[in-house]
Design a protein around this motif. Structure first.
Motif, PDB file in Angstrom:
ATOM      1  N   LYS A 272     -20.968   2.998  -6.771  1.00  0.00           N
ATOM      2  CA  LYS A 272     -19.574   2.587  -6.594  1.00  0.00           C
ATOM      3  C   LYS A 272     -18.925   2.508  -7.957  1.00  0.00           C
ATOM      4  CE  LYS A 272     -16.495  -0.953  -4.879  1.00  0.00           C
ATOM      5  NZ  LYS A 272     -16.328  -2.282  -4.310  1.00  0.00           N
ATOM      6  N   CYS A 273     -17.695   2.982  -8.002  1.00  0.00           N
ATOM      7  CA  CYS A 273     -16.928   2.932  -9.238  1.00  0.00           C
ATOM      8  C   CYS A 273     -15.572   2.321  -8.894  1.00  0.00           C
ATOM      9  CB  CYS A 273     -16.781   4.342  -9.802  1.00  0.00           C
ATOM     10  SG  CYS A 273     -16.195   4.400 -11.488  1.00  0.00           S
TER      11      CYS A 273
ATOM     12  N   LYS B 174     -21.876  -1.579 -15.041  1.00  0.00           N
ATOM     13  CA  LYS B 174     -21.093  -1.370 -16.268  1.00  0.00           C
ATOM     14  C   LYS B 174     -19.645  -1.800 -16.058  1.00  0.00           C
ATOM     15  CE  LYS B 174     -22.560   1.488 -19.194  1.00  0.00           C
ATOM     16  NZ  LYS B 174     -22.729   2.632 -20.069  1.00  0.00           N
ATOM     17  N   PHE B 175     -19.083  -2.399 -17.079  1.00  0.00           N
ATOM     18  CA  PHE B 175     -17.667  -2.753 -17.083  1.00  0.00           C
ATOM     19  C   PHE B 175     -16.880  -1.528 -17.531  1.00  0.00           C
ATOM     20  CE2 PHE B 175     -13.914  -4.292 -19.444  1.00  0.00           C
ATOM     21  CZ  PHE B 175     -13.285  -4.987 -18.425  1.00  0.00           C
ATOM     22  N   ILE B 176     -15.918  -1.112 -16.698  1.00  0.00           N
ATOM     23  CA  ILE B 176     -15.135   0.079 -17.036  1.00  0.00           C
ATOM     24  C   ILE B 176     -13.647  -0.192 -17.089  1.00  0.00           C
ATOM     25  CG2 ILE B 176     -16.815   1.756 -16.196  1.00  0.00           C
ATOM     26  CD1 ILE B 176     -15.164   1.874 -13.580  1.00  0.00           C
ATOM     27  N   GLY B 177     -13.231  -1.442 -16.846  1.00  0.00           N
ATOM     28  CA  GLY B 177     -11.809  -1.811 -16.862  1.00  0.00           C
ATOM     29  C   GLY B 177     -11.280  -1.935 -18.272  1.00  0.00           C
ATOM     30  N   SER B 178      -9.999  -2.146 -18.381  1.00  0.00           N
ATOM     31  CA  SER B 178      -9.412  -2.284 -19.721  1.00  0.00           C
ATOM     32  C   SER B 178      -9.008  -3.713 -19.993  1.00  0.00           C
ATOM     33  CB  SER B 178      -8.204  -1.401 -19.864  1.00  0.00           C
ATOM     34  OG  SER B 178      -7.360  -1.482 -18.752  1.00  0.00           O
TER      35      SER B 178
ATOM     36  N   PHE C  54     -21.366   0.616 -10.445  1.00  0.00           N
ATOM     37  CA  PHE C  54     -22.734   0.293 -10.074  1.00  0.00           C
ATOM     38  C   PHE C  54     -23.520   1.595  -9.950  1.00  0.00           C
ATOM     39  CE2 PHE C  54     -19.856  -2.918  -8.549  1.00  0.00           C
ATOM     40  CZ  PHE C  54     -20.465  -4.097  -8.958  1.00  0.00           C
ATOM     41  N   LEU C  55     -24.633   1.664 -10.675  1.00  0.00           N
ATOM     42  CA  LEU C  55     -25.401   2.896 -10.740  1.00  0.00           C
ATOM     43  C   LEU C  55     -26.882   2.636 -10.518  1.00  0.00           C
ATOM     44  CD1 LEU C  55     -23.354   2.782 -13.580  1.00  0.00           C
ATOM     45  CD2 LEU C  55     -23.503   5.171 -12.937  1.00  0.00           C
TER      46      LEU C  55
END
Length: 82
Positions: free
Chosen positions: A50-51, A78-82, A57-58
């Motif tokens: 899920k992204c 992993k955190f991918i937000g800004s 989530f990987l």
């Protein structure tokens, strides 16, 4: 070495998503199921489960090429937000 593989390969998988962001690790875990000897060949498969807007989530499966048995499995958030 296995945790480093999980980190790197899952990040590469995340780079194939539409966001194309490597993100920053929030959580990484590895479960070891079977030993691997020097010279054994392994196959590594990563999947982005899920992204979302801020988190990805990987999973990473590491298997023996000889018999297909699961050797280790990693889970990476992993955190991918800004």
């Amino acid at each position: 070495m296995t945790a480093t593989l999980v980190d790197a390969v899952s990040t590469w998988a995340l780079l194939t998503t539409p966001q194309q962001q490597p993100g920053v690790s929030v959580d990484l875990s590895v479960s070891y199921m079977k030993a691997v000897k020097v010279g054994d060949i392994i196959v590594i498969d990563a999947q982005t489960l899920k992204c979302g807007r801020t988190l990805a989530f990987l999973t990473v499966d590491i298997k023996s090429k000889t018999n297909g048995q699961l050797v280790a499995q990693g889970k990476h958030t992993k955190f991918i937000g800004s």
